[in-house]
Scaffold this motif. Structure first.
Motif, PDB file in Angstrom:
ATOM      1  N   ILE A   1      46.085 -39.839  60.078  1.00 33.76           N
ATOM      2  CA  ILE A   1      45.941 -38.810  59.117  1.00 33.76           C
ATOM      3  C   ILE A   1      45.883 -39.519  57.981  1.00 33.76           C
ATOM      4  O   ILE A   1      44.970 -39.640  56.899  1.00 33.76           O
TER       5      ILE A   1
ATOM      6  N   SER B   1      50.316 -31.760  49.593  1.00 34.83           N
ATOM      7  CA  SER B   1      49.056 -32.507  50.116  1.00 34.83           C
ATOM      8  C   SER B   1      49.451 -33.887  50.302  1.00 34.83           C
ATOM      9  O   SER B   1      48.846 -34.654  51.207  1.00 34.83           O
TER      10      SER B   1
ATOM     11  N   HIS C   1      44.994 -40.932  52.413  1.00 34.36           N
ATOM     12  CA  HIS C   1      44.544 -40.259  53.288  1.00 34.36           C
ATOM     13  C   HIS C   1      43.303 -40.934  54.123  1.00 34.36           C
ATOM     14  O   HIS C   1      42.411 -41.636  53.323  1.00 34.36           O
TER      15      HIS C   1
ATOM     16  N   LEU D   1      41.142 -32.584  51.916  1.00 34.04           N
ATOM     17  CA  LEU D   1      41.949 -33.489  51.135  1.00 34.04           C
ATOM     18  C   LEU D   1      41.682 -34.759  51.212  1.00 34.04           C
ATOM     19  O   LEU D   1      41.650 -35.662  50.321  1.00 34.04           O
ATOM     20  N   ALA D   2      41.050 -35.209  52.358  1.00 28.84           N
ATOM     21  CA  ALA D   2      40.886 -36.805  52.503  1.00 28.84           C
ATOM     22  C   ALA D   2      39.434 -36.926  52.233  1.00 28.84           C
ATOM     23  O   ALA D   2      39.171 -37.992  51.421  1.00 28.84           O
TER      24      ALA D   2
ATOM     25  N   SER E   1      37.592 -38.564  56.310  1.00 28.95           N
ATOM     26  CA  SER E   1      37.764 -37.528  57.531  1.00 28.95           C
ATOM     27  C   SER E   1      36.622 -36.403  56.983  1.00 28.95           C
ATOM     28  O   SER E   1      36.362 -36.173  55.636  1.00 28.95           O
TER      29      SER E   1
ATOM     30  N   SER F   1      36.596 -33.687  58.547  1.00 35.10           N
ATOM     31  CA  SER F   1      37.162 -32.283  58.426  1.00 35.10           C
ATOM     32  C   SER F   1      38.490 -31.873  57.714  1.00 35.10           C
ATOM     33  O   SER F   1      38.760 -30.692  57.561  1.00 35.10           O
ATOM     34  N   ASN F   2      38.966 -32.841  57.130  1.00 38.17           N
ATOM     35  CA  ASN F   2      40.049 -32.602  56.284  1.00 38.17           C
ATOM     36  C   ASN F   2      39.683 -32.774  54.459  1.00 38.17           C
ATOM     37  O   ASN F   2      39.272 -33.738  54.152  1.00 38.17           O
TER      38      ASN F   2
ATOM     39  N   ASN G   1      48.032 -37.791  63.721  1.00 36.78           N
ATOM     40  CA  ASN G   1      47.863 -36.309  64.605  1.00 36.78           C
ATOM     41  C   ASN G   1      48.150 -36.729  66.115  1.00 36.78           C
ATOM     42  O   ASN G   1      47.335 -37.424  66.568  1.00 36.78           O
TER      43      ASN G   1
END
Length: 166
Positions: free
Chosen positions: A34, A98, A53, A61-62, A56, A58-59, A27
């Motif tokens: 990321i 993703s 990933h 997907l991670a 995280s 906030s993510n 990022n």
């Protein structure tokens, strides 16, 4: 016997310690990693990759522990699948998307990493043709990979025969 989290952690460790070619996805605003794309195999007609990933909050997907995705993509034999955390998931636009960065500059680097001398330019041409069709405004990475193998696999043959598709 290892629980699922321990199995996933071991799986990630094995991938990270491999000699696979890799691409780190950073990022640029926060200067945070990321995730990392690992290329296990690249062929003139496909590839086998992993994407790990970083954890995280906030993510989605991670997730809090990070995830590992695996994708196998074989245009010639129409064999393709995606796994996330060791479980096969539907080969869908969302699940494919993703795995890859969203930034167009990063996509160029990914295409270079996934390409061989015999398919150089294939993914870029396919993205331009299949990434946004009809009234779609935005080219999507996952959408083009999904369409290329599920609906438009002929594109590879036409591209390699140097037949221009518009």
């Amino acid at each position: 016997m290892l629980n699922i989290k321990e199995r996933i952690d071991e799986y990630k460790k094995t991938i990270i310690e491999s000699n696979f070619d890799k691409y780190e996805d950073w990022n640029m605003k926060s200067n945070k990693l990321i995730g990392t794309l690992y290329i296990k195999q690249k062929l003139d007609y496909g590839f086998h990759i992993y994407y790990i990933h970083e954890p995280s909050d906030s993510n989605p997907l991670a997730g809090k522990n990070g995830t590992v995705s695996e994708m196998f993509y074989d245009l010639r034999n129409k064999v393709y699948w995606v796994k996330r955390n060791l479980k096969e998931v539907k080969f869908s636009v969302r699940n494919v998307d993703s795995i890859f960065p969203k930034d167009s500059k990063k996509i160029v680097l990914i295409f270079d990493k996934l390409s061989t001398p015999n398919n150089k330019g294939l993914y870029d041409a396919a993205l331009k043709f299949l990434g946004a069709m009809g009234n779609e405004q935005t080219e999507m990475f996952g959408r083009f990979f999904h369409r290329l193998i599920t609906e438009h696999s002929y594109f590879e043959i036409l591209y390699k025969a140097k037949i221009e598709i518009k």
